[in-house]
Design an enzyme around this catalytic site. Sequence first.
Site, PDB file in Angstrom:
ATOM      1  N   GLY A 199       0.788  -1.219   0.000  1.00 36.60           N
ATOM      2  CA  GLY A 199       0.000   0.000   0.000  1.00 36.60           C
ATOM      3  C   GLY A 199       0.822   1.272   0.000  1.00 36.60           C
ATOM      4  O   GLY A 199       0.324   2.337  -0.361  1.00 36.60           O
ATOM      5  N   GLY A 228       4.063   1.460  -1.449  1.00 35.19           N
ATOM      6  CA  GLY A 228       5.058   1.547  -2.508  1.00 35.19           C
ATOM      7  C   GLY A 228       5.536   0.190  -2.984  1.00 35.19           C
ATOM      8  O   GLY A 228       5.098  -0.855  -2.504  1.00 35.19           O
ATOM      9  N   VAL A 252       8.789  -2.539  -3.966  1.00 40.97           N
ATOM     10  CA  VAL A 252      10.083  -2.936  -3.419  1.00 40.97           C
ATOM     11  C   VAL A 252      10.902  -3.590  -4.527  1.00 40.97           C
ATOM     12  O   VAL A 252      10.402  -4.453  -5.256  1.00 40.97           O
ATOM     13  CB  VAL A 252       9.921  -3.911  -2.240  1.00 40.97           C
ATOM     14  CG1 VAL A 252      11.283  -4.292  -1.662  1.00 40.97           C
ATOM     15  CG2 VAL A 252       9.038  -3.303  -1.154  1.00 40.97           C
ATOM     16  N   ASP A 294       0.581  -2.819  12.447  1.00 38.83           N
ATOM     17  CA  ASP A 294       0.319  -3.483  11.167  1.00 38.83           C
ATOM     18  C   ASP A 294       1.065  -4.819  11.093  1.00 38.83           C
ATOM     19  O   ASP A 294       1.708  -5.128  10.096  1.00 38.83           O
ATOM     20  CB  ASP A 294       0.727  -2.580   9.999  1.00 38.83           C
ATOM     21  CG  ASP A 294       0.037  -2.969   8.698  1.00 38.83           C
ATOM     22  OD1 ASP A 294      -0.998  -3.667   8.758  1.00 38.83           O
ATOM     23  OD2 ASP A 294       0.513  -2.574   7.624  1.00 38.83           O
TER      24      ASP A 294
END
Length: 321
Positions: free
Chosen positions: A65, A67, A69, A176
């Site tokens: 959510g 970006g 990688v 999270d």
Amino acid sequence: MVLAVFFLRKLSRPHSVLFGNKKSKDYQNIEAFLRNCGSLAPKRYSFSDIKKMTHSFKHKLGQGGYGDVYKGKLFDGSCVAIKVLIESKGDGEEFINEIASISRTSHVNIVTLLGFCFEGKNRTLIFKFMSNGSLEKFIHEKGSLKWETLYQIIVGVARGLEYLHRGCNTQILHFDIKLHNILLDEDFCPKISDFGLAKICPKKESIVSMTGARGTVGYITLEVFSKNFGVISHKSDVYRRLEEDEELGLHGISHEEDKEIVRKMIIVSLWCIQTNPSERPTMSRVVEILEGSLHSLQIPPKPFLSSPRSTLRDSSISIPS
């Protein structure tokens, strides 16, 4: 001529100013934060360095959510994972959270931040590369992980959270914790990652004030949505998702050691999903349970939030014996 001079001056300013007041404030907030970090801030790289490290973003490892990688290499040849953040929200809060949180940590079960890039709208974070990726890709494949390996991963995650809650100079709440955010190195040692939603608070303050819900749907604790379920605290990290009406799918239990490991993990999980946060164990207690004797453990009460279909079934909890 006046208009021409005006636009030339505007174009010559830093890139962030072109994006309006919100972006300008965003840019200033992050720069001020980095200045305050001083020598504690990780190494700063230019965006041209990032492009060289990733071979112009050739090898994509995944996306989330906040970006994408990419795999890259530092100039000394070390493999890294480079997270390229999408457009910032909340005055650069998630970028600041990542650097502020991880730069305060030093633990075997917390991901290592090696550097960052903050150049105009380009914001990237550089982490040590984890060759086995996230726990998510293993957890749904039957037999991909032995029970002993899974047990060690769970203990490592619990130790990492215990460190965030009690081992740092300031308490760090992650908000999270999920399969995607547990990374595994070549030895399957777990590393807690993605601190974009984290909140830093003094250890003496056990209750946290937040303006809105944060976390991933399916993993967010109930008290984050409504105060009727309790207050937001470090117990909000002590929560796991419960899927209704699904088979547990416990395969590969071949000896007594596996049975004991499975029983421990199920009992701990049931305690961790208690609706009232005050009834959930601390992460210190979770580690103690996982590493202690099975015989002293009590089966927790069934959470009162359950589907009508599930309440018709036997209320007893079936655990492999």
